[in-house]
Scaffold this active site. Structure first.
Site, short mmCIF file in Angstrom:
data_model
loop_
_atom_site.label_atom_id
_atom_site.label_comp_id
_atom_site.label_asym_id
_atom_site.label_seq_id
_atom_site.Cartn_x
_atom_site.Cartn_y
_atom_site.Cartn_z
N ASP A 163 0.86 -1.03 0.11
CA ASP A 163 -0.03 0.06 0.12
C ASP A 163 0.94 1.18 0.03
OD1 ASP A 163 0.81 -0.43 2.88
OD2 ASP A 163 -0.94 -0.71 3.42
N ASN B 103 -7.77 -2.29 13.97
CA ASN B 103 -9.15 -2.57 13.89
C ASN B 103 -9.10 -3.76 12.88
OD1 ASN B 103 -8.12 -1.55 11.50
ND2 ASN B 103 -9.70 0.25 11.24
N HIS C 30 -7.30 -4.26 10.02
CA HIS C 30 -7.06 -4.07 8.60
C HIS C 30 -5.72 -4.68 8.34
CE1 HIS C 30 -4.86 0.17 9.78
NE2 HIS C 30 -3.99 -0.86 9.24
N GLU D 280 -9.78 -1.28 5.33
CA GLU D 280 -10.52 -1.09 6.45
C GLU D 280 -11.74 -1.92 6.64
OE1 GLU D 280 -8.92 0.51 8.69
OE2 GLU D 280 -8.41 2.71 7.82
C1 GLP Z 1 -0.51 0.49 8.52
C2 GLP Z 1 -0.34 -0.48 7.11
C3 GLP Z 1 -0.39 -1.97 7.50
C4 GLP Z 1 0.25 -2.12 8.71
C5 GLP Z 1 -0.49 -1.52 9.96
C6 GLP Z 1 0.04 -1.61 11.16
O1 GLP Z 1 -1.94 0.98 8.68
N1 GLP Z 1 -0.89 0.05 6.06
O2 GLP Z 1 -0.01 -2.49 6.46
O3 GLP Z 1 0.07 -3.64 9.04
O4 GLP Z 1 -0.02 -0.07 9.85
O5 GLP Z 1 1.35 -1.15 11.53
P1 GLP Z 1 2.24 -1.47 12.89
O6 GLP Z 1 3.10 -2.63 12.53
O7 GLP Z 1 2.96 0.13 12.96
O8 GLP Z 1 1.46 -1.51 13.84
#
Ligand code: GLP
Length: 237
Positions: free
Chosen positions: A67, A136, A138, A143
């Site tokens: 992404d 949440n 995702h 989402e």
């Molecule tokens: C972002 C990314 C996800 C990732 C998530 C959790 O929203 N788009 O791909 O898994 O954050 O991030 P973290 O590992 O910093 O908790």
């Protein structure tokens, strides 16, 4: 879905990196699916170390990131493109033309999304997709409520996601409102998925995934329908 409990963040990172290294050692043309966020940073360190030690080469490999934010350039330090350069690409021998991060700073986002899925398909699909998980539930930036049938698409970020990601920006106002993300279907097309879950903030997401319930309200639950998913978790009970 296979669950592996790691004793520490370091162990989680090592186990995940080992899975990618083993594939790369038998499949030099591996297609890697990559993720951003705090969770995979240790994983990238392990991969870079393995490359520097001569254990693996990315010379013939390709990568596709999950992404990217809309409206910020790849040079912006908060972009996922920049993150990937810092964490991995600047330190390994993957060819520039084999590195793919969705394009978030184009006027034709629908085309960018369709082209992204076409490129993944033309590459023979992702061999192993790395995933983190949002608080949440995702995955990528899919989402809650996202249809499982979607390919790469443009999404509006929820307030909880913008709030969680504001640490990478000067203020909440600067966190983009939209992103381009591989869809759930794109992720499901990967041959294997490795999901990392680390830390108390992910406890609820961990519990919900562990419950086995499959619902579009909890995007990661789509993975229950995938035949080869490994969840490596640490610091959740
Ligand atoms: C972002 C990314 C996800 C990732 C998530 C959790 O929203 N788009 O791909 O898994 O954050 O991030 P973290 O590992 O910093 O908790």
């Amino acid at each position: 879905m296979k669950w592996i409990k790691a004793e520490s963040y370091e162990e989680m990172s090592k186990i995940a990196a080992e899975i990618f290294k083993e594939e790369l050692q038998v499949n030099r043309e591996m297609v890697l699916g990559l993720a951003t966020g705090g969770t995979p940073e240790g994983f990238y360190k392990e991969l870079v170390n393995a490359y520097k030690a001569g254990e693996i080469s990315f010379a013939d490999a390709k990568s596709f990131n999950l992404d990217e934010y809309i409206g910020i350039s790849p040079e912006n330090e908060a972009s996922y493109h920049y993150y990937m350069d810092q964490q991995l690409f600047n330190h390994i021998n993957m060819k520039d033309e084999n590195i793919h991060v969705p394009t978030g700073d184009t006027s034709d986002l629908a085309k960018a999304a369709a082209d992204y899925d076409a490129m993944i398909e033309a590459a023979g699909n992702v061999d192993i997709q790395l995933l983190g998980i949002g608080v949440n539930g995702h995955i990528g930036f899919n989402e809650p409520g996202t249809p499982f049938s979607l390919g790469t698409n443009v999404v509006e970020l929820t307030e909880s996601t913008r709030e969680a990601n504001k640490i990478y920006f000067d203020s909440l106002d600067e966190v983009p409102t939209h992103a381009i993300t591989m869809g759930i279907q794109t992720i499901m097309n990967a041959k294997k998925v490795v999901l990392l879950i680390s830390g108390a903030s992910k406890q609820e997401a961990y519990n919900r995934l562990r419950s086995g319930e499959i619902t579009e309200d909890f995007p990661a639950s789509a993975l229950h329908k995938h035949k080869d998913v490994i969840v490596i978790y640490t610091d959740v009970k």
